[in-house]
Design a protein around this motif. Structure first.
Motif: not given
Ligand code: GLY
Ligand code: MN
Ligand code: MN
Length: 447
Positions: A332-344
């Motif tokens: 469920v969380t991945s469907a609402f938030f399908p990208h990574g938290l961040g990057h360099l």
């Protein structure tokens, strides 16, 4: 705000000298481990469209840019020999069709032995004579650009340099603070344009004007999304007319200063109380995540923790029901938030080596089920990372939950109510400190 991005910036002068000293030390190690005497770094060449005489915008080799803020200097070379002042072979073609690079000026030339050349034949004479003792770093699409050097982009050297670029020098941090301030000026202008009912295209123009950069000078294509367009993660279409009803605005836009990027996202409502409350929840969650950042933290853990926090937020906002672990496990969380938290972040928006464990080039995979996480390393002091949680209403991903155990955990009525707003992302650029962070983005907004 300091808007002097020309090379007259006095405060950068001493920081730059220290930066060059650390670059020299870095390359001393690279040459030692490569068993070579000289490092030659090529700035890059223009690329042409198929069957055309027009080139794509020039993007310099980041290894060249790391030495000097020369963003528009194709066909040039830096040669470094331990113990010597770095040599810059500065290509200034005799060309009356295009503008050519001007005389070197500003805070950086004093640190180089500069040779201005007008032809590539001249270049050959200035590069180290013992080509067999050189390594060459850069994109060599035409062998004549290698000038007889055979060791091109040796992986050991690249791994070492890519890993080293994770930790920023004080000069780089100063450039990145300026890049944040520059982008924030654009974000303010964009927010005003949005408030005036402007189209995506007009908001984009207001942004470019405020940061004084063209599309090609921005670190990445602006994401300027109204309403449902905010649910398209990398939406860059820029509609020319404003929708008849404007509900929401997501802007992901950065700026460059001396080659260094900022990468900032904000989301705005247009008077809807429910959507505004959801943005406020996301903003509080984003700040909570930022407050956990410090040296020694495994970024993969922070990404997974974000999913747990998002699960709680989804339940509070009546978008989902169930405990956090269930909402994670059922997707469920991945469907609402399908990208990574961040990057360099640095010379490149998605800076290199986000998955690299050590100089051997060993890769740290993202956690299973999270393939889009671009940073999997343990955080080190003076890394600059983005923290960019999102919450979107993406039909394709939400519909995939139908018929699975996740379906019963989603409140489909609330989803339908928020769908016309597209989504929310809030993105800050933060410097990692021993016991916390310097938030380049929020500091710039506070100025
Ligand atoms: N602007 C692209 C990103 O946030 O990663
Ligand atoms: Mn980003
Ligand atoms: Mn971004």
């Amino acid at each position: 705000m300091n808007t002097d991005y020309t090379d007259q910036n006095m405060s950068l002068r001493s920081l730059y000298a220290e930066h060059i000293a650390s670059m020299c030390a870095r390359f001393d190690e690279v040459l030692e481990m490569s068993g070579a005497a000289h490092a030659v770094i090529f700035s890059g060449a223009l690329h042409y469209a198929f069957l055309d005489d027009h080139s794509y915008p020039f993007r310099p080799n980041p290894h060249f840019l790391a030495w000097a803020p020369l963003e528009k200097l194709p066909l040039s070379y830096i040669a470094y020999t331990p113990g010597e002042r770095p040599l810059l072979v500065y290509h200034q073609p005799r060309d009356y069709w295009h503008s050519v690079p001007g005389e070197p000026s500003g805070f950086w030339p004093a640190l180089f032995d500069i040779r201005i050349v007008h032809t590539l034949a001249d270049t050959a004479r200035h590069l180290p004579g013992a080509r067999d003792k050189c390594i060459l770093l850069g994109e060599i699409s035409d062998s004549s650009m290698a000038f007889g050097i055979e060791r091109i982009n040796p992986p050991t050297a690249l791994n070492f340099l890519h890993l080293a670029r994770g930790r920023k020098t004080e000069y780089e941090l100063a450039c990145m603070r300026l890049a944040s301030e520059r982008a924030v000026a654009g974000h303010r202008a964009a927010e005003t344009a949005f408030g005036n009912g402007a189209s995506e295209f007009a908001i984009h123009q207001a942004y470019c004007k405020a940061v004084s950069q063209t599309d090609n000078e921005l670190p990445y294509g602006n994401i300027i999304a109204l309403n449902e367009h905010s649910a398209i993660l990398h939406y860059t279409q820029l509609d020319r007319t404003a929708p008849s009803a404007v509900r929401s605005f997501l802007i992901d836009a950065g700026a460059q200063v001396f080659g260094y990027a900022s990468d900032i996202t904000r989301t705005y409502d247009n008077g809807d109380n429910e959507f505004r409350a959801l943005i406020q929840r996301m903003d509080a969650m984003q700040q909570d995540i930022v407050s956990r950042v410090r040296t020694g933290l495994d970024y993969r853990e922070l990404h997974l923790e974000t999913h747990r926090l998002l699960a709680e937020l989804l339940v509070d906002a009546e978008l989902a029901t169930g405990d956090a672990e269930t909402l994670l496990a059922t997707g469920v969380t991945s469907a609402f938030f399908p990208h990574g938290l961040g990057h360099l972040l640095g010379l490149q928006v998605h800076d290199v080596a986000g998955h690299m464990q050590d100089v051997s080039g060993t890769i740290i995979d993202p956690p299973s089920g999270h393939p889009h996480l671009r940073l999997t390393r343990v955080l080190e002091e003076n890394m600059v990372v983005t923290i960019e949680p999102g919450l979107y209403f993406i039909d394709m991903l939400l519909e995939n939950l139908r018929g699975s155990p996740a379906e019963a955990h989603v409140n489909w009525q609330t989803v339908a109510a928020f769908r016309p707003f597209g989504g929310i992302r809030i993105e800050d650029d933060v410097r990692v400190l021993a016991d916390g962070t310097e938030n380049l983005t929020r500091n710039a907004f506070a100025l």
